[in-house]
Design a protein around this motif. Structure first.
Motif, PDB file in Angstrom:
ATOM      1  N   CYS A   1      50.675  37.964  38.050  1.00 18.99           N
ATOM      2  CA  CYS A   1      49.761  37.630  39.134  1.00 18.99           C
ATOM      3  C   CYS A   1      48.338  37.841  38.616  1.00 18.99           C
ATOM      4  O   CYS A   1      48.067  38.836  37.940  1.00 18.99           O
TER       5      CYS A   1
ATOM      6  N   PRO B   1      50.050  32.540  40.654  1.00 13.66           N
ATOM      7  CA  PRO B   1      49.663  33.225  41.886  1.00 13.66           C
ATOM      8  C   PRO B   1      48.465  34.131  41.627  1.00 13.66           C
ATOM      9  O   PRO B   1      48.359  34.737  40.555  1.00 13.66           O
TER      10      PRO B   1
ATOM     11  N   SER C   1      40.973  27.005  47.660  1.00 15.05           N
ATOM     12  CA  SER C   1      42.044  26.765  48.629  1.00 15.05           C
ATOM     13  C   SER C   1      43.106  25.835  48.056  1.00 15.05           C
ATOM     14  O   SER C   1      44.300  25.991  48.344  1.00 15.05           O
TER      15      SER C   1
ATOM     16  N   ARG D   1      43.979  25.809  44.937  1.00 20.59           N
ATOM     17  CA  ARG D   1      44.764  26.664  44.059  1.00 20.59           C
ATOM     18  C   ARG D   1      45.760  27.496  44.858  1.00 20.59           C
ATOM     19  O   ARG D   1      46.944  27.584  44.503  1.00 20.59           O
ATOM     20  N   PHE D   2      45.305  28.130  45.919  1.00 19.30           N
ATOM     21  CA  PHE D   2      46.201  28.989  46.694  1.00 19.30           C
ATOM     22  C   PHE D   2      47.292  28.186  47.392  1.00 19.30           C
ATOM     23  O   PHE D   2      48.419  28.654  47.523  1.00 19.30           O
TER      24      PHE D   2
ATOM     25  N   GLY E   1      49.950  29.777  45.260  1.00 14.26           N
ATOM     26  CA  GLY E   1      50.167  31.026  45.984  1.00 14.26           C
ATOM     27  C   GLY E   1      49.033  32.009  45.809  1.00 14.26           C
ATOM     28  O   GLY E   1      48.314  31.988  44.809  1.00 14.26           O
ATOM     29  N   GLY E   2      48.898  32.892  46.798  1.00 12.02           N
ATOM     30  CA  GLY E   2      47.893  33.933  46.693  1.00 12.02           C
ATOM     31  C   GLY E   2      46.975  33.983  47.886  1.00 12.02           C
ATOM     32  O   GLY E   2      47.218  33.350  48.923  1.00 12.02           O
ATOM     33  N   ALA E   3      45.890  34.741  47.738  1.00  7.29           N
ATOM     34  CA  ALA E   3      44.944  34.931  48.825  1.00  7.29           C
ATOM     35  C   ALA E   3      43.593  35.332  48.276  1.00  7.29           C
ATOM     36  O   ALA E   3      43.480  35.886  47.166  1.00  7.29           O
ATOM     37  N   ALA E   4      42.555  35.066  49.052  1.00  5.76           N
ATOM     38  CA  ALA E   4      41.191  35.452  48.700  1.00  5.76           C
ATOM     39  C   ALA E   4      40.581  36.221  49.852  1.00  5.76           C
ATOM     40  O   ALA E   4      40.797  35.883  51.020  1.00  5.76           O
TER      41      ALA E   4
ATOM     42  N   VAL F   1      46.403  25.872  53.681  1.00  7.56           N
ATOM     43  CA  VAL F   1      46.236  27.320  53.614  1.00  7.56           C
ATOM     44  C   VAL F   1      46.056  27.865  55.024  1.00  7.56           C
ATOM     45  O   VAL F   1      45.762  27.116  55.966  1.00  7.56           O
TER      46      VAL F   1
ATOM     47  N   SER G   1      44.663  32.236  52.616  1.00  5.88           N
ATOM     48  CA  SER G   1      45.919  32.568  51.948  1.00  5.88           C
ATOM     49  C   SER G   1      46.850  31.368  51.944  1.00  5.88           C
ATOM     50  O   SER G   1      46.672  30.402  52.700  1.00  5.88           O
ATOM     51  N   HIS G   2      47.852  31.456  51.090  1.00  6.06           N
ATOM     52  CA  HIS G   2      48.940  30.475  51.106  1.00  6.06           C
ATOM     53  C   HIS G   2      49.558  30.454  52.500  1.00  6.06           C
ATOM     54  O   HIS G   2      49.578  31.455  53.216  1.00  6.06           O
TER      55      HIS G   2
END
Length: 335
Positions: free
Chosen positions: A52, A121, A193, A195-196, A200-203, A257, A318-319
């Motif tokens: 990750c 992710p 956004s 990318r997520f 997957g993932g979050a900012a 997202v 987030s995803h």
């Protein structure tokens, strides 16, 4: 604005009492620790992916990341699953970050562009980053919205207007009004956004700003912790604008997202348990240290139009599979 800030950050350490401004991580370790625990919970909600990518945009001295990584030692698997990626263009701050994180136990890589961070992710934090991205400004005239530009008058910079109006912006409400368009922030959020949504993932985004649309000139310069003429001594003062969180959320929401927040920083930190963390730190503190902890707690969470707890806002993207995040309510219904 971009040229001035590139020179500004590459030639000094602007943080702290001897610099031009102070950020939340420099006020107290509690800030970075709570962000670390927030990310740890999101990582677990993602299914604890490995590898990750842990990304920070504009990491300053590395203080937030150092406190962040120390807090995540609660879960040993996190360290073995995560690679740290700092997006930094300043060579002077790069060296401060390297020194700060030398004993973190995490593998750290530096990049000058977010696009260079490896795929996969990701968890991303941006504290006081979006406020330093360049904006376009338009001023209302009898001809329409004319772009505000910078030119020369004798030997100093002055503001002026492009003669032709921007027809796409329509008719202004009244002459003299200023409209800010954060094109760089919008483009960045579209990329993040995307990318997520796909990987997957979050900012987590923390900055001072507002929920627009709002008219007004928010461009400001800080030098030695005081306001400064933005056009005087270009490259020698910090330049920022207030962040329009509505534009950020709207541009992110065009991808698949979820958007959470925004919330006031004080409410967000309260929800994460900053008061309990302060109480725990005070149990093993001297009276002077306890007073400092109380002062930092107040400074980070106090509400008021010019106080950090209200002026600063928190937004997360987030995803789509991450339906809820700590401290922030879903936003989708408001867009």
């Amino acid at each position: 604005m971009s040229m001035c800030l590139r020179h500004y950050y590459d030639t000094r350490d602007p943080l702290g009492a001897g610099g031009d401004f102070t950020t939340a991580p420099e006020i107290s370790q509690m800030f970075g620790e709570l962000i670390g625990l927030w990310m740890l919970e999101i990582w677990q909600a993602m299914g604890s992916p490995a590898p990750c990518r842990l990304i920070e945009l504009g990491p300053g001295r590395g203080t937030l990341m150092a406190d962040f990584l120390r807090a995540t030692r609660l879960i040993p698997d996190f360290q073995s699953s995560v690679t740290v990626h700092l997006v930094e263009t300043s060579s002077s701050l790069h060296e401060r970050q390297r020194q700060m994180l030398a004993t973190s136990g995490f593998h750290v890589t530096w990049h000058t562009r977010i696009e260079d961070v490896p795929e996969g992710p990701a968890l991303l934090v941006a504290n006081e980053f979006f406020d330093a991205l360049p904006v376009r400004q338009f001023q209302a005239t009898d001809r329409g919205w004319c772009e505000r530009l910078v030119g020369l008058n004798d030997d100093r910079f002055v503001f002026g207007l492009r003669p032709e109006p921007e027809a796409a912006l329509g008719k202004p409400p009244h002459e003299g009004a200023i409209l800010e368009w954060p094109a760089a922030s919008i483009d960045l959020m579209k990329g993040l956004s995307h990318r997520f949504a796909n990987e997957g993932g979050a900012a987590l985004i923390i900055d001072y700003g507002y929920w627009g649309p709002v008219l007004g000139d928010t461009l400001q310069a800080l030098k030695r912790h005081d306001y400064h003429d933005p056009l005087y001594e270009p490259g020698e003062a910090d330049l920022t604008t207030h962040v329009d969180f509505h534009h950020i959320a709207e541009s992110a929401g065009r991808n698949r997202v979820r958007i959470h927040g925004p919330a006031m920083q004080g409410d967000f930190l309260d929800a994460l348990g900053i008061a309990a963390r302060a109480a725990a730190l005070k149990q093993r503190a001297t009276p002077a240290q306890a007073a400092d902890i109380d002062s930092a707690l107040s400074r980070l969470t106090a509400r008021g139009p010019t106080e950090m707890g209200e002026l600063f806002k928190v937004l997360a993207i987030s995803h789509a599979d991450i339906e809820a995040v700590p401290g922030l309510a879903p936003l989708q219904a408001r867009l």
